[in-house]
Design an enzyme around this catalytic site. Structure first.
Site, short mmCIF file in Angstrom:
data_model
loop_
_atom_site.label_atom_id
_atom_site.label_comp_id
_atom_site.label_asym_id
_atom_site.label_seq_id
_atom_site.Cartn_x
_atom_site.Cartn_y
_atom_site.Cartn_z
N SER B 66 53.35 41.63 49.18
CA SER B 66 52.42 41.12 49.23
C SER B 66 52.06 39.93 47.43
O SER B 66 51.68 39.56 47.08
CB SER B 66 51.49 41.02 49.97
OG SER B 66 51.00 41.66 49.25
N LYS B 103 44.95 40.09 41.92
CA LYS B 103 45.21 38.98 42.46
C LYS B 103 45.05 37.51 41.01
O LYS B 103 44.37 39.10 39.92
CB LYS B 103 43.75 37.98 42.87
CG LYS B 103 43.44 38.93 44.12
CD LYS B 103 44.35 37.08 45.54
CE LYS B 103 44.28 37.60 46.89
NZ LYS B 103 44.89 38.35 47.28
#
Lengths: 418, 160
Positions: B66, B103
């Site tokens: 991811s 992130k």
């Protein structure tokens, strides 16, 4: 001014840095062998759990509250402790590492700074760099600084309190129950309560001579400290230990000499690592074994034996030979052993070893061997190069079923990021 | 012929974690001395490239796919420096559902977004950028181009 810093629920906080799912939940850390609680989070305290509680009992009582129990991971706590202390140490050279999660700092050099913001900055930096929350107290003496930290933990929102004047000092001492004063144990607490002394303040206004009479000079020093006079010295250097020992309870019943020997060698190897890390050698070696004193229906045996070495040494392979001889001498067939232990004492600096006429002719070879051992293990990890007799199976080891990983010291154990 | 140890062991102690090399120069008696002996310096070590603040540095391993949109692939090792404050375009590590995720922080005007560059995870606007809770800032990413190596727990370790 003396600053005292104390990590909040240090063991639990260390676990939470690397396992965020523990945040906000009641968490307890278990003793060696996973029997009793040695540390707990404030959520666990709120449930009524205390240090020393039996794990089976509290799991039955509070398991449905989402109680999390972990084996103690001293490898992790040790590394996190040195990180905290390193950050704190950037603020002042005058520090005393009081324990794994507490330190004092003497800020007498820092006369012209805003103490509050300086200390808050240190506190915030420790949290940012390491993830460990710390409470901080400032006072005139060590005992007062420690009281201020206690107050900061329980009564303030930001975990920081400075005793600014005499009114502050009196208010805090009135707040602190006498049994919670640093160094007053349950024995003196009982005596003092019987005399109507309920708070640290009551204690501090007792006549000094009376304190001296009741609690010796140690109690008197504490009394002085609570009254604002410094009497407990700073120990900037960790005093050299009298001895280094290791003795851990077994996880299963151990009857064979070979198992005892394996455990003894593993413990001894740890002791020798510590010995050499401090550049020390030992001249005295003792070994003991005993059965489980609580299993009263089983046959009991306790024996300890010691030897004075002709020449002080720091070599694992020489000490292990001696230790094995001692163990063989006291081992008896037919007992369920609970523990084996080893203790190295009469420590001398390596440079001050007195050799004698009958000195081992292999001194130089021994030194080379040990240097290689330390260099290899320093580089590739503890016990990567080891004596075969230390074994690998270690089926005698105490249980640590709920051990978290060595997140900061083993490259196979680092956190996972998704 | 005996050789000379030019650099003492003590002076190398701080390079304990890296390659320890001894600088051995040929003995004088056996020919011409190396003309480089005066100019020898300690060999570069991999740690010289990675961290300036070991006290605040932690490591993590990427699992799953991811994070590929922000350049992090399975088995990459992230060097996380908690002493850094996140700035625009930094990759940060944060806690997520009891575990960790990474992130990218992107500032647009006065708004701050957390971006995964992954269609399954749309950008998240940070409500209060001044109080963004960050576990640490990724300061380096270590990639092993031959990486199909499994760690001792197998390819994917169970997330605790």
């Amino acid at each position: 001014m003396i600053v005292h810093a104390d990590c909040d629920a240090f063991y639990v906080s260390s676990e939470r840095v690397f396992n965020p799912s523990l945040i906000g939940k009641p968490v307890v850390i278990l003793s060696n062998g996973d029997h009793t609680v040695v540390a707990l989070s404030k959520e666990a305290k709120a449930l009524g759990i205390k240090r020393g509680d039996n794990i089976k009992r509290i799991m039955a009582l509070y398991g449905h509250h989402g109680l999390q129990a972990l084996s103690s991971n001293y490898t992790l706590y040790g590394d996190m402790s040195s990180r905290v202390m390193e950050v704190f140490g950037q603020y002042t050279p005058d520090m005393e590492f009081y324990s794994i999660d507490e330190a004092f700092a003497n800020l007498y050099r820092h006369k012209y700074i805003d103490l509050d913001s300086y200390v808050m900055d240190a506190k915030n930096k420790i949290l940012q760099y390491t993830g460990i929350p710390v409470s901080v107290g400032i006072g005139q003496t060590k005992a007062l600084a420690k009281t201020a930290t206690k107050y900061a933990k329980k009564e303030t929102a930001n975990g920081f309190y400075r005793i600014k004047n005499n009114e502050d000092r009196i208010r805090l001492l009135k707040w602190l129950p006498v049994g919670d004063v640093w160094g007053i144990g349950s024995k003196y607490e009982e005596k003092l309560l019987a005399m109507g002394i309920k708070t640290a303040y009551d204690f501090s206004i007792m006549p000094g001579e009376k304190v001296n009479e009741l609690m010796t000079i140690v109690g008197y020093r504490l009394w002085c400290e609570l009254n604002g006079q410094q009497r407990i010295n700073f120990e900037y250097e960790v005093p050299n230990k009298k001895g280094i020992g290791s003795a851990k309870g077994f996880g299963t019943k151990v009857t064979e000499l070979s198992q005892l020997q394996e455990a003894l060698e593993v413990y001894l190897s740890r002791c020798c690592d510590k010995l050499r890390a401090q550049n020390l050698a030992c001249k005295h070696l003792s070994v003991f074994i005993h059965t489980n004193p609580f299993a009263t229906e089983e046959p009991q045996y306790y024996k300890s034996i010691e030897v004075e070495l002709p020449v002080a040494t720091y070599h694992t392979h020489l000490l292990k030979e001696e230790a094995n001889k001692l163990l063989k001498g006291i081992y008896r067939i037919g007992f369920d052993y609970k523990r084996v232990g080893v203790f190295l004492s009469r420590l001398v600096p390596i440079g001050a070893i007195q050799s004698n006429l009958f000195d081992n002719p292999n001194t130089e070879r021994n030194a080379k061997l040990t240097a290689v051992l330390d260099a290899m293990n320093g580089r590739y990890g503890r016990d990567k190069l080891r004596f075969a007799s230390m074994g690998y199976k270690h089926d005698w080891k105490a249980r640590a079923d709920k051990l978290s990983l060595h997140f900061t010291t083993d490259k196979d154990d680092i956190i996972l990021i998704q | 012929m005996e050789s000379h140890l030019l650099v003492s062991k003590e002076s190398l102690a701080e390079y304990k974690d890296s390659e320890i090399s001894y600088f051995i120069a040929p003995g004088i008696a056996c020919g011409f001395p190396s003309p480089a002996t005066d100019s020898l310096e300690v060999r570069l070590s991999i740690t010289d490239f990675f961290t300036s603040n070991p006290t605040a540095t932690f490591f993590g391993r990427a699992i799953g796919s991811s994070l590929e949109g922000i350049g992090i692939f399975e088995n990459d090792v992230l060097v996380i420096d908690r002493s850094l404050r996140p700035v625009n375009n930094d990759i940060i590590v944060m806690t997520y559902e009891g575990g960790f995720t990474a992130k990218k922080v992107v500032k647009e005007g006065n708004e701050v977004f957390l971006i995964s560059e992954n269609p399954e995870y749309p950008p998240v606007k940070v409500a209060d950028p001044d109080n963004l809770i960050v576990w640490g800032v990724v300061s380096k990413i270590i990639k092993d181009p031959r990486s199909v190596v499994k760690n001792r727990y197998g390819h994917i370790r169970k997330v605790i």
